[in-house]
Design a protein around this motif. Structure first.
Motif, mmCIF file in Angstrom:
data_model
loop_
_atom_site.group_PDB
_atom_site.id
_atom_site.type_symbol
_atom_site.label_atom_id
_atom_site.label_comp_id
_atom_site.label_asym_id
_atom_site.label_seq_id
_atom_site.Cartn_x
_atom_site.Cartn_y
_atom_site.Cartn_z
ATOM 1 N N TYR A 1 -34.858 -34.218 -7.817
ATOM 2 C CA TYR A 1 -35.374 -33.176 -8.710
ATOM 3 C C TYR A 1 -36.943 -33.589 -8.825
ATOM 4 C CZ TYR A 1 -36.216 -30.631 -13.154
ATOM 5 O OH TYR A 1 -36.903 -29.404 -13.672
ATOM 6 N N THR B 1 -30.025 -38.103 -7.331
ATOM 7 C CA THR B 1 -30.247 -36.721 -7.661
ATOM 8 C C THR B 1 -31.523 -36.307 -8.622
ATOM 9 O OG1 THR B 1 -27.890 -36.413 -7.598
ATOM 10 C CG2 THR B 1 -28.982 -34.648 -8.697
ATOM 11 N N TRP C 1 -29.510 -34.580 -0.001
ATOM 12 C CA TRP C 1 -29.670 -33.148 -0.768
ATOM 13 C C TRP C 1 -28.202 -32.385 -0.646
ATOM 14 C CZ3 TRP C 1 -33.205 -30.933 -3.639
ATOM 15 C CH2 TRP C 1 -33.282 -29.588 -3.891
ATOM 16 N N TRP D 1 -37.910 -28.656 -0.469
ATOM 17 C CA TRP D 1 -37.086 -29.830 -0.040
ATOM 18 C C TRP D 1 -37.221 -29.794 1.525
ATOM 19 C CZ3 TRP D 1 -34.998 -34.128 0.356
ATOM 20 C CH2 TRP D 1 -34.076 -34.429 1.246
ATOM 21 N N ALA E 1 -31.185 -25.788 -7.597
ATOM 22 C CA ALA E 1 -31.130 -26.324 -6.307
ATOM 23 C C ALA E 1 -30.916 -25.308 -5.168
ATOM 24 C CB ALA E 1 -30.096 -27.337 -6.310
ATOM 25 N N TRP F 1 -25.525 -32.265 -8.861
ATOM 26 C CA TRP F 1 -26.371 -31.643 -9.586
ATOM 27 C C TRP F 1 -25.631 -31.325 -11.066
ATOM 28 C CZ3 TRP F 1 -31.211 -32.103 -8.605
ATOM 29 C CH2 TRP F 1 -31.667 -31.900 -7.036
#
Length: 414
Positions: free
Chosen positions: A200, A196, A357, A343, A334, A362
Protein backbone atom coordinates in the motif's frame (compact mmCIF):
# COMPACT_ATOMS: atom_id res chain seq x y z
CA UNK A 1 20.72 -32.54 23.77
CA UNK A 2 17.27 -31.19 22.83
CA UNK A 3 15.73 -31.87 19.42
CA UNK A 4 12.55 -30.42 17.94
CA UNK A 5 9.67 -30.82 15.53
CA UNK A 6 8.09 -27.67 14.05
CA UNK A 7 4.74 -27.81 12.24
CA UNK A 8 3.68 -24.99 9.94
CA UNK A 9 7.39 -24.42 9.43
CA UNK A 10 6.96 -22.30 6.29
CA UNK A 11 4.49 -19.88 7.89
CA UNK A 12 5.49 -16.64 9.58
CA UNK A 13 5.53 -17.88 13.18
CA UNK A 14 6.89 -21.30 12.18
CA UNK A 15 9.74 -19.85 10.13
CA UNK A 16 10.76 -17.65 13.05
CA UNK A 17 10.72 -20.63 15.42
CA UNK A 18 12.93 -22.62 13.04
CA UNK A 19 15.38 -19.70 12.80
CA UNK A 20 15.50 -19.38 16.59
CA UNK A 21 16.15 -23.12 16.95
CA UNK A 22 18.93 -22.95 14.36
CA UNK A 23 20.56 -20.14 16.35
CA UNK A 24 20.21 -22.05 19.64
CA UNK A 25 23.40 -24.14 19.98
CA UNK A 26 21.80 -26.63 22.37
CA UNK A 27 19.40 -27.90 19.67
CA UNK A 28 21.11 -30.53 17.54
CA UNK A 29 18.33 -31.59 15.16
CA UNK A 30 15.24 -29.74 13.92
CA UNK A 31 12.56 -31.54 11.93
CA UNK A 32 10.34 -29.18 9.94
CA UNK A 33 6.91 -30.32 8.79
CA UNK A 34 4.80 -28.58 6.17
CA UNK A 35 2.87 -29.19 2.98
CA UNK A 36 5.35 -27.19 0.91
CA UNK A 37 9.02 -26.32 0.66
CA UNK A 38 11.78 -26.72 3.23
CA UNK A 39 11.95 -23.68 5.49
CA UNK A 40 15.72 -23.63 5.99
CA UNK A 41 18.84 -24.99 4.31
CA UNK A 42 20.78 -25.16 7.59
CA UNK A 43 22.41 -28.58 8.18
CA UNK A 44 20.59 -28.96 11.51
CA UNK A 45 17.25 -28.79 9.69
CA UNK A 46 15.63 -31.86 8.17
CA UNK A 47 12.33 -31.50 6.30
CA UNK A 48 9.37 -33.81 5.84
CA UNK A 49 6.20 -33.19 3.86
CA UNK A 50 3.18 -33.60 6.11
CA UNK A 51 -0.50 -32.99 5.44
CA UNK A 52 -2.11 -32.28 8.81
CA UNK A 53 -5.53 -32.94 7.29
CA UNK A 54 -4.62 -36.54 6.55
CA UNK A 55 -5.51 -39.52 8.73
CA UNK A 56 -3.58 -40.70 11.77
CA UNK A 57 -2.22 -43.63 9.76
CA UNK A 58 -1.05 -41.45 6.85
CA UNK A 59 0.59 -38.97 9.21
CA UNK A 60 2.27 -41.83 11.02
CA UNK A 61 3.88 -42.95 7.76
CA UNK A 62 5.16 -39.40 7.11
CA UNK A 63 6.62 -39.25 10.62
CA UNK A 64 8.06 -42.77 10.69
CA UNK A 65 11.62 -41.75 9.83
CA UNK A 66 11.79 -39.07 12.56
CA UNK A 67 13.34 -40.18 15.87
CA UNK A 68 11.80 -39.21 19.23
CA UNK A 69 12.19 -35.49 19.96
CA UNK A 70 12.23 -33.46 23.18
CA UNK A 71 10.27 -30.41 22.00
CA UNK A 72 7.37 -29.83 19.62
CA UNK A 73 6.34 -26.40 18.31
CA UNK A 74 2.88 -26.48 16.73
CA UNK A 75 2.52 -23.38 14.54
CA UNK A 76 0.10 -24.70 11.92
CA UNK A 77 -3.51 -23.72 11.39
CA UNK A 78 -6.00 -23.69 8.55
CA UNK A 79 -8.28 -20.68 8.11
CA UNK A 80 -11.96 -21.15 7.26
CA UNK A 81 -14.64 -18.42 7.18
CA UNK A 82 -17.06 -20.81 8.87
CA UNK A 83 -15.88 -20.72 12.49
CA UNK A 84 -17.58 -24.00 13.37
CA UNK A 85 -15.80 -25.67 10.48
CA UNK A 86 -12.51 -24.01 11.49
CA UNK A 87 -12.88 -25.50 14.97
CA UNK A 88 -13.54 -28.94 13.51
CA UNK A 89 -10.64 -28.79 11.04
CA UNK A 90 -8.02 -27.37 13.40
CA UNK A 91 -9.13 -29.58 16.26
CA UNK A 92 -8.80 -32.69 14.07
CA UNK A 93 -5.40 -31.56 12.80
CA UNK A 94 -3.99 -31.33 16.32
CA UNK A 95 -5.73 -34.44 17.63
CA UNK A 96 -4.63 -36.62 14.70
CA UNK A 97 -1.11 -35.23 14.89
CA UNK A 98 -0.84 -36.11 18.59
CA UNK A 99 -2.20 -39.61 17.93
CA UNK A 100 0.24 -40.13 15.05
CA UNK A 101 3.18 -38.93 17.14
CA UNK A 102 2.30 -41.26 19.98
CA UNK A 103 1.75 -44.30 17.76
CA UNK A 104 5.00 -43.61 15.90
CA UNK A 105 6.96 -43.32 19.13
CA UNK A 106 8.03 -39.68 18.73
CA UNK A 107 6.71 -38.72 22.19
CA UNK A 108 8.83 -41.18 24.18
CA UNK A 109 11.35 -38.47 25.06
CA UNK A 110 9.00 -35.49 24.76
CA UNK A 111 9.43 -32.81 27.43
CA UNK A 112 7.48 -29.85 26.09
CA UNK A 113 4.75 -29.03 23.55
CA UNK A 114 4.20 -25.41 22.46
CA UNK A 115 0.90 -24.41 20.82
CA UNK A 116 0.61 -21.05 19.03
CA UNK A 117 -2.81 -19.40 19.22
CA UNK A 118 -3.52 -15.63 19.37
CA UNK A 119 -5.45 -12.81 20.99
CA UNK A 120 -8.63 -14.07 19.37
CA UNK A 121 -8.67 -15.97 22.65
CA UNK A 122 -10.18 -12.76 24.06
CA UNK A 123 -12.52 -12.24 21.11
CA UNK A 124 -10.69 -9.28 19.54
CA UNK A 125 -12.25 -10.32 16.21
CA UNK A 126 -15.72 -9.89 17.71
CA UNK A 127 -15.29 -6.35 18.98
CA UNK A 128 -13.88 -4.22 21.78
CA UNK A 129 -12.15 -6.31 24.46
CA UNK A 130 -11.61 -5.43 28.08
CA UNK A 131 -8.23 -3.68 28.14
CA UNK A 132 -5.67 -4.73 29.09
CA UNK A 133 -6.34 -8.36 28.30
CA UNK A 134 -4.95 -10.58 31.03
CA UNK A 135 -4.54 -14.33 31.25
CA UNK A 136 -6.29 -14.27 34.65
CA UNK A 137 -9.38 -12.45 33.34
CA UNK A 138 -12.57 -14.14 34.46
CA UNK A 139 -13.88 -16.97 32.32
CA UNK A 140 -16.61 -14.86 30.69
CA UNK A 141 -13.81 -12.83 29.05
CA UNK A 142 -11.15 -15.49 28.59
CA UNK A 143 -13.45 -18.22 27.28
CA UNK A 144 -16.10 -16.42 25.24
CA UNK A 145 -18.55 -19.29 24.96
CA UNK A 146 -21.88 -17.62 25.58
CA UNK A 147 -24.73 -19.21 23.62
CA UNK A 148 -24.86 -16.46 21.01
CA UNK A 149 -21.13 -16.46 20.23
CA UNK A 150 -19.42 -18.44 17.45
CA UNK A 151 -16.99 -21.32 18.13
CA UNK A 152 -13.31 -20.54 18.55
CA UNK A 153 -10.83 -23.12 17.29
CA UNK A 154 -8.23 -21.91 19.80
CA UNK A 155 -10.48 -23.19 22.57
CA UNK A 156 -10.90 -26.53 20.81
CA UNK A 157 -7.16 -27.00 20.33
CA UNK A 158 -6.23 -26.03 23.88
CA UNK A 159 -8.67 -28.47 25.42
CA UNK A 160 -7.44 -31.25 23.14
CA UNK A 161 -3.83 -30.54 24.13
CA UNK A 162 -4.54 -30.28 27.85
CA UNK A 163 -6.60 -33.49 27.89
CA UNK A 164 -4.02 -35.36 25.85
CA UNK A 165 -1.24 -34.43 28.27
CA UNK A 166 -3.39 -35.48 31.22
CA UNK A 167 -4.34 -38.77 29.57
CA UNK A 168 -0.65 -39.57 29.31
CA UNK A 169 -0.11 -38.73 32.99
CA UNK A 170 1.46 -35.33 32.26
CA UNK A 171 4.75 -36.89 31.27
CA UNK A 172 5.37 -33.78 29.22
CA UNK A 173 4.43 -30.12 29.73
CA UNK A 174 2.67 -27.70 27.40
CA UNK A 175 2.56 -23.94 26.83
CA UNK A 176 0.03 -21.90 24.83
CA UNK A 177 0.96 -18.49 23.39
CA UNK A 178 -1.27 -15.58 22.34
CA UNK A 179 0.56 -13.26 19.92
CA UNK A 180 -1.18 -10.29 18.26
CA UNK A 181 -0.98 -8.93 14.69
CA UNK A 182 2.29 -10.72 14.00
CA UNK A 183 5.07 -8.86 12.18
CA UNK A 184 7.38 -11.20 10.31
CA UNK A 185 8.55 -12.72 7.05
CA UNK A 186 8.34 -16.17 5.50
CA UNK A 187 9.53 -17.08 2.03
CA UNK A 188 6.65 -17.42 -0.45
CA UNK A 189 4.15 -16.59 2.29
CA UNK A 190 2.08 -13.62 1.19
CA UNK A 191 -0.62 -13.67 3.88
CA UNK A 192 1.34 -11.13 5.81
CA UNK A 193 0.50 -7.85 7.52
CA UNK A 194 3.83 -6.25 6.60
CA UNK A 195 3.63 -7.33 2.94
CA UNK A 196 0.20 -5.80 2.34
CA UNK A 197 0.99 -2.67 4.33
CA UNK A 198 4.29 -2.24 2.46
CA UNK A 199 2.56 -2.66 -0.91
CA UNK A 200 0.00 0.00 0.00
CA UNK A 201 2.82 2.40 0.89
CA UNK A 202 4.97 1.59 -2.15
CA UNK A 203 2.10 2.02 -4.61
CA UNK A 204 0.89 5.22 -2.87
CA UNK A 205 4.37 6.63 -3.53
CA UNK A 206 3.79 6.06 -7.27
CA UNK A 207 0.38 7.73 -7.36
CA UNK A 208 -0.17 11.43 -8.00
CA UNK A 209 0.98 13.52 -5.04
CA UNK A 210 2.54 10.49 -3.28
CA UNK A 211 0.00 10.91 -0.49
CA UNK A 212 -0.08 8.19 2.15
CA UNK A 213 -3.70 8.35 3.27
CA UNK A 214 -4.59 6.24 6.31
CA UNK A 215 -7.34 4.05 4.84
CA UNK A 216 -8.94 3.23 8.20
CA UNK A 217 -10.72 5.62 10.55
CA UNK A 218 -9.74 8.36 12.99
CA UNK A 219 -10.60 6.32 16.07
CA UNK A 220 -8.25 3.56 14.97
CA UNK A 221 -5.54 6.06 14.01
CA UNK A 222 -5.51 7.41 17.56
CA UNK A 223 -6.05 4.07 19.32
CA UNK A 224 -3.33 2.27 21.29
CA UNK A 225 -2.36 -1.25 20.27
CA UNK A 226 0.20 -4.00 20.69
CA UNK A 227 1.97 -5.99 18.01
CA UNK A 228 4.05 -9.16 18.13
CA UNK A 229 7.32 -9.68 16.31
CA UNK A 230 7.55 -13.23 14.96
CA UNK A 231 11.15 -13.18 16.16
CA UNK A 232 10.30 -12.24 19.76
CA UNK A 233 7.47 -14.79 19.76
CA UNK A 234 9.90 -17.52 18.68
CA UNK A 235 12.36 -16.52 21.39
CA UNK A 236 9.53 -16.68 23.92
CA UNK A 237 8.57 -20.19 22.78
CA UNK A 238 12.15 -21.41 23.29
CA UNK A 239 12.29 -19.73 26.71
CA UNK A 240 9.00 -21.36 27.74
CA UNK A 241 10.35 -24.73 26.58
CA UNK A 242 13.03 -24.69 29.26
CA UNK A 243 11.51 -22.52 32.02
CA UNK A 244 9.80 -24.77 34.61
CA UNK A 245 7.57 -21.86 35.65
CA UNK A 246 6.05 -21.81 32.15
CA UNK A 247 4.93 -25.43 32.24
CA UNK A 248 1.21 -25.92 31.57
CA UNK A 249 0.62 -22.18 31.31
CA UNK A 250 -1.00 -19.76 28.85
CA UNK A 251 0.71 -16.49 27.93
CA UNK A 252 0.10 -13.27 26.06
CA UNK A 253 3.16 -12.61 23.90
CA UNK A 254 3.56 -9.07 22.59
CA UNK A 255 6.62 -6.94 21.89
CA UNK A 256 6.53 -5.07 25.17
CA UNK A 257 5.83 -1.57 23.88
CA UNK A 258 2.52 0.15 23.15
CA UNK A 259 2.15 1.79 19.76
CA UNK A 260 -0.33 3.75 17.68
CA UNK A 261 -0.79 4.52 13.99
CA UNK A 262 -0.56 8.22 14.81
CA UNK A 263 3.13 7.50 15.52
CA UNK A 264 3.75 4.72 13.00
CA UNK A 265 2.04 6.27 9.96
CA UNK A 266 4.35 9.29 9.60
CA UNK A 267 7.31 6.90 9.98
CA UNK A 268 5.92 4.74 7.18
CA UNK A 269 5.46 7.82 4.99
CA UNK A 270 9.06 8.90 5.54
CA UNK A 271 10.42 5.41 4.89
CA UNK A 272 8.55 4.94 1.61
CA UNK A 273 8.99 8.52 0.38
CA UNK A 274 5.37 9.56 0.76
CA UNK A 275 3.62 12.67 2.05
CA UNK A 276 1.28 12.76 5.03
CA UNK A 277 -1.91 14.68 4.15
CA UNK A 278 -2.54 17.72 6.33
CA UNK A 279 -6.16 16.63 6.69
CA UNK A 280 -5.98 12.85 7.04
CA UNK A 281 -9.69 12.64 7.81
CA UNK A 282 -11.52 15.35 5.83
CA UNK A 283 -14.86 14.32 7.36
CA UNK A 284 -13.48 14.72 10.88
CA UNK A 285 -15.18 12.39 13.32
CA UNK A 286 -17.86 11.42 10.80
CA UNK A 287 -17.46 8.11 9.07
CA UNK A 288 -17.46 9.13 5.44
CA UNK A 289 -15.45 8.03 2.41
CA UNK A 290 -12.21 9.82 1.61
CA UNK A 291 -12.91 12.14 -1.33
CA UNK A 292 -12.77 10.24 -4.62
CA UNK A 293 -12.89 6.78 -3.02
CA UNK A 294 -15.40 4.23 -1.79
CA UNK A 295 -15.54 3.39 1.90
CA UNK A 296 -16.24 0.05 3.58
CA UNK A 297 -18.10 -0.77 6.78
CA UNK A 298 -18.64 -4.02 8.66
CA UNK A 299 -20.45 -4.60 11.93
CA UNK A 300 -19.06 -7.17 14.32
CA UNK A 301 -20.79 -9.25 16.99
CA UNK A 302 -23.83 -7.60 18.57
CA UNK A 303 -22.07 -7.57 21.94
CA UNK A 304 -18.37 -6.70 22.12
CA UNK A 305 -16.41 -8.93 24.54
CA UNK A 306 -16.08 -6.17 27.13
CA UNK A 307 -19.87 -6.15 27.45
CA UNK A 308 -19.61 -9.43 29.38
CA UNK A 309 -18.28 -7.50 32.40
CA UNK A 310 -19.84 -4.09 31.75
CA UNK A 311 -21.87 -4.09 34.97
CA UNK A 312 -18.88 -5.23 37.05
CA UNK A 313 -16.76 -2.28 35.88
CA UNK A 314 -19.57 0.20 36.35
CA UNK A 315 -20.40 0.61 32.66
CA UNK A 316 -23.61 -1.34 32.24
CA UNK A 317 -25.25 -0.79 28.82
CA UNK A 318 -22.38 1.49 27.74
CA UNK A 319 -20.77 -0.76 25.14
CA UNK A 320 -22.32 -0.81 21.69
CA UNK A 321 -21.66 -3.08 18.73
CA UNK A 322 -18.13 -2.62 17.39
CA UNK A 323 -17.52 -1.81 13.75
CA UNK A 324 -14.78 -1.91 11.15
CA UNK A 325 -14.89 1.23 9.02
CA UNK A 326 -12.37 2.23 6.36
CA UNK A 327 -12.59 5.60 4.63
CA UNK A 328 -10.90 3.85 1.68
CA UNK A 329 -12.17 0.38 0.76
CA UNK A 330 -8.83 -1.38 0.32
CA UNK A 331 -10.12 -4.27 -1.75
CA UNK A 332 -11.66 -1.83 -4.23
CA UNK A 333 -8.60 0.43 -4.06
CA UNK A 334 -6.34 -2.44 -5.14
CA UNK A 335 -8.47 -2.94 -8.27
CA UNK A 336 -8.52 0.70 -9.40
CA UNK A 337 -6.89 1.09 -12.85
CA UNK A 338 -4.42 3.74 -11.69
CA UNK A 339 -3.42 1.60 -8.71
CA UNK A 340 -2.87 -1.52 -10.82
CA UNK A 341 -0.86 0.54 -13.32
CA UNK A 342 1.27 1.98 -10.51
CA UNK A 343 1.94 -1.51 -9.11
CA UNK A 344 2.92 -2.82 -12.54
CA UNK A 345 5.29 0.09 -13.00
CA UNK A 346 7.00 -0.59 -9.67
CA UNK A 347 7.01 -4.33 -10.32
CA UNK A 348 8.69 -4.00 -13.71
CA UNK A 349 11.17 -1.37 -12.53
CA UNK A 350 12.50 -3.53 -9.69
CA UNK A 351 11.71 -7.04 -10.91
CA UNK A 352 9.25 -7.73 -8.09
CA UNK A 353 7.30 -10.92 -7.56
CA UNK A 354 3.75 -10.60 -8.95
CA UNK A 355 2.63 -13.18 -6.39
CA UNK A 356 3.17 -10.62 -3.64
CA UNK A 357 0.44 -8.43 -5.13
CA UNK A 358 -1.81 -11.32 -6.06
CA UNK A 359 -1.60 -12.75 -2.55
CA UNK A 360 -1.96 -9.47 -0.65
CA UNK A 361 -4.58 -9.71 2.11
CA UNK A 362 -6.39 -6.39 1.73
CA UNK A 363 -9.35 -7.54 3.81
CA UNK A 364 -7.09 -8.48 6.72
CA UNK A 365 -5.30 -5.13 6.58
CA UNK A 366 -8.66 -3.33 6.44
CA UNK A 367 -9.74 -5.09 9.64
CA UNK A 368 -6.57 -4.03 11.46
CA UNK A 369 -6.83 -0.39 10.31
CA UNK A 370 -10.61 -0.09 10.49
CA UNK A 371 -11.63 -1.50 13.88
CA UNK A 372 -12.92 1.16 16.25
CA UNK A 373 -11.22 -0.01 19.44
CA UNK A 374 -7.82 -0.58 21.02
CA UNK A 375 -6.23 -3.98 21.69
CA UNK A 376 -3.83 -4.00 24.64
CA UNK A 377 -2.46 -7.17 26.24
CA UNK A 378 -0.68 -7.41 29.57
CA UNK A 379 2.73 -9.10 29.75
CA UNK A 380 2.83 -9.09 33.56
CA UNK A 381 2.37 -12.85 33.92
CA UNK A 382 5.37 -13.68 31.74
CA UNK A 383 7.49 -10.91 33.30
CA UNK A 384 6.83 -12.23 36.80
CA UNK A 385 7.97 -15.67 35.67
CA UNK A 386 11.28 -14.38 34.35
CA UNK A 387 10.68 -13.43 30.72
CA UNK A 388 12.74 -10.34 29.83
CA UNK A 389 12.43 -10.25 26.02
CA UNK A 390 11.49 -7.00 24.30
CA UNK A 391 11.17 -5.69 20.75
CA UNK A 392 10.50 -2.19 19.46
CA UNK A 393 7.51 -2.42 17.11
CA UNK A 394 8.81 0.10 14.58
CA UNK A 395 12.20 -1.63 14.50
CA UNK A 396 10.42 -4.91 13.73
CA UNK A 397 8.46 -3.34 10.89
CA UNK A 398 11.71 -1.93 9.51
CA UNK A 399 13.50 -5.28 9.73
CA UNK A 400 10.61 -7.11 8.08
CA UNK A 401 10.30 -4.56 5.26
CA UNK A 402 14.01 -5.08 4.53
CA UNK A 403 13.49 -8.86 4.34
CA UNK A 404 10.57 -8.31 1.97
CA UNK A 405 12.73 -6.05 -0.19
CA UNK A 406 15.47 -8.69 -0.33
CA UNK A 407 12.85 -11.26 -1.37
CA UNK A 408 11.65 -9.00 -4.23
CA UNK A 409 8.22 -8.58 -2.66
CA UNK A 410 8.68 -4.85 -2.00
CA UNK A 411 10.74 -2.26 -3.88
CA UNK A 412 13.97 -0.98 -2.30
CA UNK A 413 13.66 2.35 -0.52
CA UNK A 414 17.34 3.25 -0.50
Amino acid sequence: MPTAIVTGATGITGTAVVNALVDAPEYTEIYTLSRSQKSSEHPKVKHATLDLQSSVEEMGKSLSHIPPVTHIYFCAYLADPDEKEAARINGSMLSNFLDALTKSGQTRELKHFSLTCGLKQYGVHQGQPKNPMREDDEDSLFWLEQDDRPPNFYYTQQRILEKYAADYHNKWAWTVTYPQDVIGFAKANFMNLATTLGLYCAVSKELEGSKLVFPGNKTNYLALNNWTSAKIHAEFCLWAGKAPSANNQRFNVINGDTQSWQDLWPRLAARFGCNVPEKMFPAGDKWEAYPGFDSSNMQLHARPPVAEVADKIGLKDEFKQSEVFCQIDLEKWAKRPEVVKAWESVRDRYGLDQAAWDGATWGFLAFLLGRNYSCIASMSKARKMGWTGYADTWDEFQRTFKELEDAKMLPPTS
